[in-house]
Design an enzyme around this catalytic site. Structure first.
Site, mmCIF file in Angstrom:
data_model
loop_
_atom_site.group_PDB
_atom_site.id
_atom_site.type_symbol
_atom_site.label_atom_id
_atom_site.label_comp_id
_atom_site.label_asym_id
_atom_site.label_seq_id
_atom_site.Cartn_x
_atom_site.Cartn_y
_atom_site.Cartn_z
ATOM 1 N N ASP A 179 47.328 119.291 22.875
ATOM 2 C CA ASP A 179 47.491 118.808 21.455
ATOM 3 C C ASP A 179 47.493 117.259 21.715
ATOM 4 O O ASP A 179 48.071 116.701 22.560
ATOM 5 C CB ASP A 179 48.887 119.232 20.671
ATOM 6 C CG ASP A 179 48.756 119.208 19.256
ATOM 7 O OD1 ASP A 179 47.518 118.895 18.834
ATOM 8 O OD2 ASP A 179 49.877 119.214 18.814
ATOM 9 N N ASP A 184 37.969 107.832 16.981
ATOM 10 C CA ASP A 184 37.193 106.983 17.855
ATOM 11 C C ASP A 184 36.651 105.693 17.489
ATOM 12 O O ASP A 184 36.625 104.688 18.154
ATOM 13 C CB ASP A 184 36.238 108.157 18.594
ATOM 14 C CG ASP A 184 36.608 108.916 19.718
ATOM 15 O OD1 ASP A 184 38.057 109.005 19.886
ATOM 16 O OD2 ASP A 184 36.043 109.593 20.005
#
Length: 196
Positions: A71, A154
């Site tokens: 996770d 990102d």
């Protein structure tokens, strides 16, 4: 030396290949699809550790396999660690990456502190025992998205020591420093010791 059979609790082929490359020879790695697991695995907890462990334990117990799950969350310091465990659904249940980024930038728009970190936790269930491994990359959030590589947050995350966002790096460069790489490397080192 015998192969260690492991299931990675994921259906993502890109993550599977990335992890397989890090673990290397001696680990027979399969995905959820390889064991016919298409269950909606619950992740009801408020920490990465608890959610990763819940996924790994669910698969290990139901399918009788050695299993690990991961996770990951982006934690912004000025937002007291948000979006954190809610990173994938920060802007809503539909897991919309662009909407998540827009919400994050909006939340930080009047804040000078842009520090953040990506954190991955891997939970391994092996022979009835549970183990946790962590990877962390510190950095900061940009004021606007940059780059077309990667996924999730990102385009707005610049790791410390770099000027590029993760989305401006090629996969090899990003994977060599990423939070997921660090956590998987720690898992790999542990598994090598187990096999000795």
């Amino acid at each position: 030396m015998p192969l260690l059979n492991l299931i990675f609790a994921s259906h993502n082929p890109h993550k599977l290949e990335e992890v397989r490359a890090i673990l290397g020879a001696g680990i027979q790695l399969g995905s959820l699809g390889d064991i016919g697991c298409y269950d909606d695995i619950p992740e009801p907890y408020e920490s990465l550790e608890e959610n990763a462990l819940a996924k790994a334990a669910f698969v290990a117990e139901r399918y009788g396999v050695h299993c690990f799950a991961d996770d990951t969350g982006l934690e912004a310091e000025a937002l007291d660690g948000l979006p954190g465990v809610h990173s994938a659904r920060y802007a809503g249940a539909e897991k919309d990456n662009l909407a998540n980024i827009r919400k994050l930038l909006q939340e930080l728009s009047h804040r000078s502190n842009r520090k953040a970190r990506f954190r991955t936790v891997i939970a391994l269930v092996l022979d009835g025992q549970s183990y946790l491994f962590e990877g962390v990359v510190n950095g900061h959030i940009t004021h606007e998205p940059r780059g077309l590589q990667g996924f999730g947050y990102d385009p707005v995350f610049v790791p410390d020591g770099f000027e590029q966002t993760f989305a401006e790096m090629d996969a090899t460069q990003k994977n060599s420093i990423s939070h997921r790489y660090q956590a998987t490397r720690a898992l790999s080192d542990f598994l090598k010791k187990c096999k000795q």
